[in-house]
Design a protein around this motif. Structure first.
Motif, PDB file in Angstrom:
ATOM      1  N   GLY A   9       0.821  -1.202   0.000  1.00  0.00           N
ATOM      2  CA  GLY A   9       0.000   0.000   0.000  1.00  0.00           C
ATOM      3  C   GLY A   9       0.856   1.254   0.000  1.00  0.00           C
ATOM      4  O   GLY A   9       2.093   1.193   0.003  1.00  0.00           O
ATOM      5  N   THR A  10       0.191   2.390  -0.009  1.00  0.00           N
ATOM      6  CA  THR A  10       0.865   3.684   0.011  1.00  0.00           C
ATOM      7  C   THR A  10       0.328   4.511   1.168  1.00  0.00           C
ATOM      8  O   THR A  10      -0.891   4.624   1.334  1.00  0.00           O
ATOM      9  N   TRP A  11       1.239   5.051   1.964  1.00  0.00           N
ATOM     10  CA  TRP A  11       0.874   5.970   3.036  1.00  0.00           C
ATOM     11  C   TRP A  11       1.456   7.347   2.723  1.00  0.00           C
ATOM     12  O   TRP A  11       2.640   7.467   2.385  1.00  0.00           O
ATOM     13  N   ALA A  12       0.611   8.363   2.837  1.00  0.00           N
ATOM     14  CA  ALA A  12       1.057   9.736   2.595  1.00  0.00           C
ATOM     15  C   ALA A  12       0.604  10.610   3.747  1.00  0.00           C
ATOM     16  O   ALA A  12      -0.506  10.439   4.279  1.00  0.00           O
ATOM     17  N   PHE A  13       1.457  11.576   4.125  1.00  0.00           N
ATOM     18  CA  PHE A  13       1.156  12.481   5.235  1.00  0.00           C
ATOM     19  C   PHE A  13       1.428  13.917   4.801  1.00  0.00           C
ATOM     20  O   PHE A  13       2.542  14.236   4.359  1.00  0.00           O
ATOM     21  N   ASP A  14       0.399  14.774   4.920  1.00  0.00           N
ATOM     22  CA  ASP A  14       0.540  16.158   4.475  1.00  0.00           C
ATOM     23  C   ASP A  14       0.626  17.155   5.623  1.00  0.00           C
ATOM     24  O   ASP A  14       0.569  18.370   5.408  1.00  0.00           O
ATOM     25  N   GLY A  15       0.749  16.647   6.840  1.00  0.00           N
ATOM     26  CA  GLY A  15       0.828  17.518   8.008  1.00  0.00           C
ATOM     27  C   GLY A  15      -0.478  17.612   8.767  1.00  0.00           C
ATOM     28  O   GLY A  15      -0.491  17.900   9.973  1.00  0.00           O
ATOM     29  N   ASP A  16      -1.585  17.373   8.082  1.00  0.00           N
ATOM     30  CA  ASP A  16      -2.899  17.435   8.723  1.00  0.00           C
ATOM     31  C   ASP A  16      -3.571  16.070   8.832  1.00  0.00           C
ATOM     32  O   ASP A  16      -4.358  15.832   9.748  1.00  0.00           O
ATOM     33  N   ALA A  17      -3.276  15.189   7.887  1.00  0.00           N
ATOM     34  CA  ALA A  17      -3.929  13.884   7.864  1.00  0.00           C
ATOM     35  C   ALA A  17      -3.045  12.877   7.148  1.00  0.00           C
ATOM     36  O   ALA A  17      -2.168  13.237   6.344  1.00  0.00           O
ATOM     37  N   LEU A  18      -3.280  11.606   7.428  1.00  0.00           N
ATOM     38  CA  LEU A  18      -2.612  10.515   6.725  1.00  0.00           C
ATOM     39  C   LEU A  18      -3.601   9.899   5.746  1.00  0.00           C
ATOM     40  O   LEU A  18      -4.766   9.657   6.094  1.00  0.00           O
ATOM     41  N   LEU A  38      -8.283   5.244   3.212  1.00  0.00           N
ATOM     42  CA  LEU A  38      -8.682   5.832   4.487  1.00  0.00           C
ATOM     43  C   LEU A  38      -7.958   7.162   4.675  1.00  0.00           C
ATOM     44  O   LEU A  38      -6.767   7.263   4.391  1.00  0.00           O
ATOM     45  N   VAL A  39      -8.690   8.140   5.156  1.00  0.00           N
ATOM     46  CA  VAL A  39      -8.081   9.419   5.516  1.00  0.00           C
ATOM     47  C   VAL A  39      -8.191   9.563   7.026  1.00  0.00           C
ATOM     48  O   VAL A  39      -9.288   9.625   7.576  1.00  0.00           O
ATOM     49  N   VAL A  40      -7.038   9.583   7.699  1.00  0.00           N
ATOM     50  CA  VAL A  40      -6.992   9.617   9.155  1.00  0.00           C
ATOM     51  C   VAL A  40      -6.500  10.990   9.602  1.00  0.00           C
ATOM     52  O   VAL A  40      -5.342  11.337   9.366  1.00  0.00           O
ATOM     53  N   PRO A  41      -7.365  11.794  10.215  1.00  0.00           N
ATOM     54  CA  PRO A  41      -6.904  13.107  10.690  1.00  0.00           C
ATOM     55  C   PRO A  41      -5.849  12.957  11.782  1.00  0.00           C
ATOM     56  O   PRO A  41      -5.882  12.000  12.556  1.00  0.00           O
ATOM     57  N   LEU A  42      -4.923  13.900  11.815  1.00  0.00           N
ATOM     58  CA  LEU A  42      -3.847  13.833  12.800  1.00  0.00           C
ATOM     59  C   LEU A  42      -4.404  13.733  14.217  1.00  0.00           C
ATOM     60  O   LEU A  42      -3.858  13.025  15.068  1.00  0.00           O
ATOM     61  N   GLY A  43      -5.510  14.414  14.484  1.00  0.00           N
ATOM     62  CA  GLY A  43      -6.101  14.410  15.815  1.00  0.00           C
ATOM     63  C   GLY A  43      -6.637  13.069  16.262  1.00  0.00           C
ATOM     64  O   GLY A  43      -6.948  12.883  17.442  1.00  0.00           O
ATOM     65  N   ALA A  44      -6.759  12.106  15.324  1.00  0.00           N
ATOM     66  CA  ALA A  44      -7.254  10.776  15.683  1.00  0.00           C
ATOM     67  C   ALA A  44      -6.121   9.841  16.095  1.00  0.00           C
ATOM     68  O   ALA A  44      -6.373   8.735  16.568  1.00  0.00           O
ATOM     69  N   LEU A  45      -4.871  10.307  15.930  1.00  0.00           N
ATOM     70  CA  LEU A  45      -3.718   9.445  16.193  1.00  0.00           C
ATOM     71  C   LEU A  45      -3.247   9.536  17.637  1.00  0.00           C
ATOM     72  O   LEU A  45      -3.176  10.615  18.213  1.00  0.00           O
ATOM     73  N   ALA A  46      -2.873   8.376  18.171  1.00  0.00           N
ATOM     74  CA  ALA A  46      -2.232   8.336  19.487  1.00  0.00           C
ATOM     75  C   ALA A  46      -0.746   8.072  19.344  1.00  0.00           C
ATOM     76  O   ALA A  46       0.031   8.358  20.255  1.00  0.00           O
TER      77      ALA A  46
END
Length: 287
Positions: A9-18, A38-46
């Motif tokens: 797969g491919t993971w990309a991070f733009d500073g606000d979301a993965l 899937l778009v994961v907002p940074l605020g959802a990450l632990a």
């Protein structure tokens, strides 16, 4: 922008979301391919971690408790190949994986994102409509209605109830349990006013699962429904004092009817002696 591209797969991070996109490799699981990007907002990450191995490594995301309806519905029971928050990394890309990890960690620190549980879903859950055929039935969900249809492998007593159609407002809880060892799994909907202790094999609000390839897809149905139920952190509705004194007359009559139904299921061989005893004790306790 940080990005790592792998067969898995491919993971990309733009500073606000993965942005997590499953690969097209034949080894990528059916669940991940069906779930899609899937778009994961940074605020959802632990947190995020990277583990190196001799041939492959693994990137892992850790989400805050309560952020994702899929993780709540699956209860941590998704196997590694089906976990959308893990990515296999080839050894020649370890440097990129470490850089990616550092970028996400730095963003979490700069934004001071807490790691404690959340009180609302931060991801929307799997897209609908969804329809999955596995085990003894087909579960479909369009965002408002759940439809359970049976196949030729369904027990007669359960199939006799016919196709079941539920609205989200009918459902109190949803549970997905994968098959493990000799134990079958299930997708079960707990319906308001129709609580039952019957095994999934006989429960008209459950699909029994036998451990085949499509079984994990039922977790997506569970997650899509879960996303539309009250968040697990929501305070339970207060029970009026008069309801604590004992069941009203209608409930008492319903429980007596349930005892008669259980007796009939036992006499016809649908329920074993052990299942009948357990179910009868549960009803008697409520009486």
């Amino acid at each position: 922008m940080a990005e790592i591209i792998q067969k898995d797969g491919t993971w990309a991070f733009d500073g606000d979301a993965l942005r997590l996109t499953p690969g097209r490799d034949k080894n990528v699981s059916l669940l991940r391919r069906t779930l899609g990007e899937l778009v994961v907002p940074l605020g959802a990450l632990a947190g995020i971690s990277f583990e190196q191995g001799k041939k492959t490594g693994r990137l892992r995301l850790r989400l805050r408790d309560g952020a994702d309806p899929l993780l709540h519905a699956s209860g941590g029971r998704l196997t590694e190949p089906n976990d959308p928050y893990q990515l296999l990394v080839e050894s020649d890309r370890y440097g990129v994986a470490e850089y990616f990890t550092d970028e996400v960690r730095n963003a979490l620190l700069l934004e001071e994102v807490p790691s404690d549980p959340v009180d609302e879903y931060l991801l929307p859950g799997p897209p609908v409509p969804l329809s999955v055929s596995a085990g003894d039935g087909t579960a479909s969900f369009d965002g408002e209605h759940i439809r359970l249809e049976w196949n030729w492998k369904t027990e007669d007593a359960k199939a006799a109830a016919g196709t079941r159609t539920l609205t989200v407002t009918d459902v109190v809880a949803v549970e997905w349990q994968p098959a493990a060892g000799l134990e079958n799994g299930h997708l079960r909907f707990t319906v308001r006013g129709a609580d039952t202790k019957a095994p999934p094999k006989y429960d008209p609000h459950s699909v029994e699962l036998w451990g085949f390839k499509k079984d994990p897809l039922m977790a997506l149905v569970a997650a899509a429904v879960q996303a539309r139920l009250p968040h697990p952190s929501a305070a339970p509705v207060d029970v009026p004092p008069k309801q604590l004194e004992g069941p009203p007359r209608d409930d008492h009559d319903a429980l007596l009817r349930r005892l008669r139904e259980l007796g009939e299921l036992h006499r016809t061989g649908v329920l074993t002696d052990e299942e009948f005893t357990m179910a009868k004790q549960a009803v008697l306790k409520r009486l």
